[in-house]
Design a protein around this motif. Structure first.
Motif, PDB file in Angstrom:
ATOM      1  N   LEU A   1      -0.922   4.327  56.644  1.00  0.00           N
ATOM      2  CA  LEU A   1      -0.361   3.122  55.895  1.00  0.00           C
ATOM      3  C   LEU A   1       1.158   2.931  56.186  1.00  0.00           C
ATOM      4  CD1 LEU A   1      -0.534   1.155  53.403  1.00  0.00           C
ATOM      5  CD2 LEU A   1       0.275   2.909  51.862  1.00  0.00           C
ATOM      6  N   ALA A   2       1.861   3.913  56.280  1.00  0.00           N
ATOM      7  CA  ALA A   2       3.300   3.964  56.672  1.00  0.00           C
ATOM      8  C   ALA A   2       3.730   3.067  57.870  1.00  0.00           C
ATOM      9  CB  ALA A   2       3.749   5.264  56.847  1.00  0.00           C
ATOM     10  N   PRO A   3       3.023   3.095  59.011  1.00  0.00           N
ATOM     11  CA  PRO A   3       3.354   2.267  60.113  1.00  0.00           C
ATOM     12  C   PRO A   3       3.174   0.630  59.685  1.00  0.00           C
ATOM     13  CG  PRO A   3       2.082   3.828  60.816  1.00  0.00           C
ATOM     14  CD  PRO A   3       1.975   3.852  59.646  1.00  0.00           C
ATOM     15  N   VAL A   4       2.408   0.384  59.029  1.00  0.00           N
ATOM     16  CA  VAL A   4       2.244  -1.179  58.635  1.00  0.00           C
ATOM     17  C   VAL A   4       2.456  -1.462  57.018  1.00  0.00           C
ATOM     18  CG1 VAL A   4       0.438  -1.485  60.339  1.00  0.00           C
ATOM     19  CG2 VAL A   4      -0.381  -0.640  58.202  1.00  0.00           C
ATOM     20  N   ILE A   5       3.464  -0.645  56.426  1.00  0.00           N
ATOM     21  CA  ILE A   5       3.631  -0.696  55.032  1.00  0.00           C
ATOM     22  C   ILE A   5       4.220  -2.272  54.874  1.00  0.00           C
ATOM     23  CG2 ILE A   5       6.097   0.145  55.168  1.00  0.00           C
ATOM     24  CD1 ILE A   5       3.450   0.589  52.503  1.00  0.00           C
ATOM     25  N   ASP A   6       5.017  -2.653  55.788  1.00  0.00           N
ATOM     26  CA  ASP A   6       5.775  -4.212  55.557  1.00  0.00           C
ATOM     27  C   ASP A   6       4.652  -5.276  55.804  1.00  0.00           C
ATOM     28  OD1 ASP A   6       8.201  -2.943  55.497  1.00  0.00           O
ATOM     29  OD2 ASP A   6       8.792  -3.097  57.600  1.00  0.00           O
ATOM     30  N   GLN A   7       3.659  -5.085  56.458  1.00  0.00           N
ATOM     31  CA  GLN A   7       2.546  -5.867  56.596  1.00  0.00           C
ATOM     32  C   GLN A   7       1.848  -6.181  55.479  1.00  0.00           C
ATOM     33  OE1 GLN A   7       3.707  -3.920  59.262  1.00  0.00           O
ATOM     34  NE2 GLN A   7       2.663  -4.562  61.111  1.00  0.00           N
ATOM     35  N   VAL A   8       1.612  -4.948  54.873  1.00  0.00           N
ATOM     36  CA  VAL A   8       0.809  -4.833  53.693  1.00  0.00           C
ATOM     37  C   VAL A   8       1.378  -5.454  52.466  1.00  0.00           C
ATOM     38  CG1 VAL A   8      -0.320  -3.109  52.211  1.00  0.00           C
ATOM     39  CG2 VAL A   8      -0.511  -2.756  54.526  1.00  0.00           C
ATOM     40  N   ALA A   9       2.751  -5.083  52.330  1.00  0.00           N
ATOM     41  CA  ALA A   9       3.447  -5.585  51.478  1.00  0.00           C
ATOM     42  C   ALA A   9       3.499  -6.961  51.348  1.00  0.00           C
ATOM     43  CB  ALA A   9       4.990  -5.308  51.482  1.00  0.00           C
ATOM     44  N   ALA A  10       3.788  -7.655  52.803  1.00  0.00           N
ATOM     45  CA  ALA A  10       3.799  -9.003  52.749  1.00  0.00           C
ATOM     46  C   ALA A  10       2.223  -9.695  52.473  1.00  0.00           C
ATOM     47  CB  ALA A  10       4.362  -9.449  54.132  1.00  0.00           C
TER      48      ALA A  10
END
Length: 425
Positions: A55-64
């Motif tokens: 999850l951590a490497p793509v957390i910004d994409q998930v949030a968006a």
């Protein structure tokens, strides 16, 4: 058989132990089936951290993609560790009732379902899926040490080291490859795709678990009540010491995993990319550290000596950042190796020092409940101290104190055993 630290078997079967009637089964298991079970167990271990670190490497994409606030994103990352703490006691009860073989099947199914739910595209599903994922991993966290204690006691250090290293290898795998997958297919497919690890582990574990179930059919599954009472009293002190040690370790691990890039940026002036790269060896070196423990014990070092060396290595990171920050890289590498080694030390002691499998299950539950509760709160606590003091000196001093407590507790726990252990396999 005498343990490396001097414990002797007492002739009892223990929970799941083999008495005289189980000798032929144990011999057959060691001759062939044990290797297949171990391979399946390591495939299970791949799933016990990898879905979380994905999850951590793509957390910004998930949030968006989900329209989540920073608080919601923080919840996604903290739910699994909170689940470990809250659900470990219930998981220990279920493992005792179902047996670790069936519990691992349920755990892997939960990991697969949780991984897919988390990626389905809604906030509610992401939160529920993350919780289900955490529950599945908790079942694995409790079950694997029980199987190592029962079926690999003679090789507990080596098997625990391999299990720990495989967990860290899984974390490295998802950390490195999730971003390229997200670029190619989108974050939902990138996260959901790691469900293949759980599916492969299920295919391998179901027949392996059946072989273990057949092996233990007809074998006594508990000590007498008098034996259990006597041993439980003697084991209680060990469980408390290991719980303190694991609490210090997990607090340090999750605090450093969360804040190390920020600390490197603030104290050394690194940019974000350099700070992230500088923190990477803290995770990668854990694979090496997990194998240092069985190598040390195989070289006839005492459990106390191995534990103390690992603790000293762990302490090099906060001490270096406090006193000689220009040597940060030494602390990152040494502490990274040690954080993998400490995990292996603690659960090797659980396997070797527990006089029965039932005792090992209960001891493991106590250790993990307290440890993961501290792990869930440590990043918040260090962040709060940073906000209150405006710098990293006080948070690093607090972390050093936690690791010193870990060192003292583990030094005491790794001394000559006070309880008799079950016959080794």
């Amino acid at each position: 058989m005498s343990s490396p630290a001097g414990g002797t078997g007492d002739g009892g079967t223990g929970d799941g132990g083999t008495g005289d009637g189980g000798t032929d089964r144990a011999t057959a298991f060691a001759a062939g089936a044990g290797g297949l079970v171990l391979a399946a167990l390591l495939l299970v271990a791949l799933n016990l951290r990898a879905p979380l670190t994905a999850l951590a490497p793509v957390i910004d994409q998930v949030a968006a993609g989900l329209g989540m606030s920073s608080a919601g994103v923080a919840l996604l990352t903290s739910i699994p560790v909170l689940t470990f703490a809250v659900c470990t006691p219930a998981s220990a009860v279920l493992v005792g009732r179902w047996g670790p073989e069936r519990a691992l099947v349920v755990g892997l199914l939960a990991i697969l379902v949780g991984t897919l739910l988390r990626s389905s595209g809604s906030v509610g599903a992401a939160l529920v899926g993350t919780a289900v994922l955490g529950i599945g991993i908790t079942l694995g966290n409790v079950s694997v040490p029980v199987i190592i204690t029962r079926d690999f006691r003679r090789r507990a250090a080596g098997v625990t080291g391999a299990y720990t290293a495989t967990m860290n290898a899984g974390s490295t795998l998802t950390t490195v490859f999730t971003v390229p997958l997200a670029v190619a297919f989108g974050w939902q497919w990138a996260l959901a795709g790691w469900g293949v690890l759980a599916a492969v582990a299920l295919v391998a574990w179901v027949p392996a678990g059946r072989s273990l179930s057949r092996r233990h059919d007809g074998v006594p599954t508990s000590d007498t009540r008098a034996q259990e009472r006597q041993r439980a009293t003697a084991q209680r002190g060990l469980a408390v010491l290991l719980a303190i040690a694991f609490a210090g370790h997990t607090a340090g691990y999750y605090a450093m995993s969360t804040w190390l890039p920020t600390i490197l940026a603030d104290r050394l002036g690194f940019d974000a990319a350099t700070a992230g790269s500088g923190a990477a060896p803290f995770q990668l070196a854990a694979v090496v550290g997990a194998f240092l423990v069985p190598l040390g014990l195989a070289g006839r070092l005492s459990e106390r000596t191995v534990a103390t060396v690992q603790c000293v290595l762990w302490l090099t990171l906060p001490v270096a950042l406090l006193l000689v920050p220009q040597l940060w890289w030494v602390g990152v590498c040494l502490a990274g190796a040690a954080q993998g080694g400490i995990f292996a030390v603690i659960f090797t002691l659980v396997a070797r020092r527990s006089p029965s499998v039932a005792t090992a299950r209960r001891t493991s539950a106590v250790v993990q409940t307290g440890g993961y509760a501290c792990g869930a709160t440590a990043p918040i606590a260090l962040g709060a101290v940073y906000e209150a003091t405006g710098g990293w000196t006080a948070p690093l001093a607090l972390l050093t104190a936690l690791l010193v407590a870990m060192t003292v507790a583990l030094w005491m726990a790794a001394g000559p055993p006070r309880v008799a252990t079950a016959p080794s396999r």
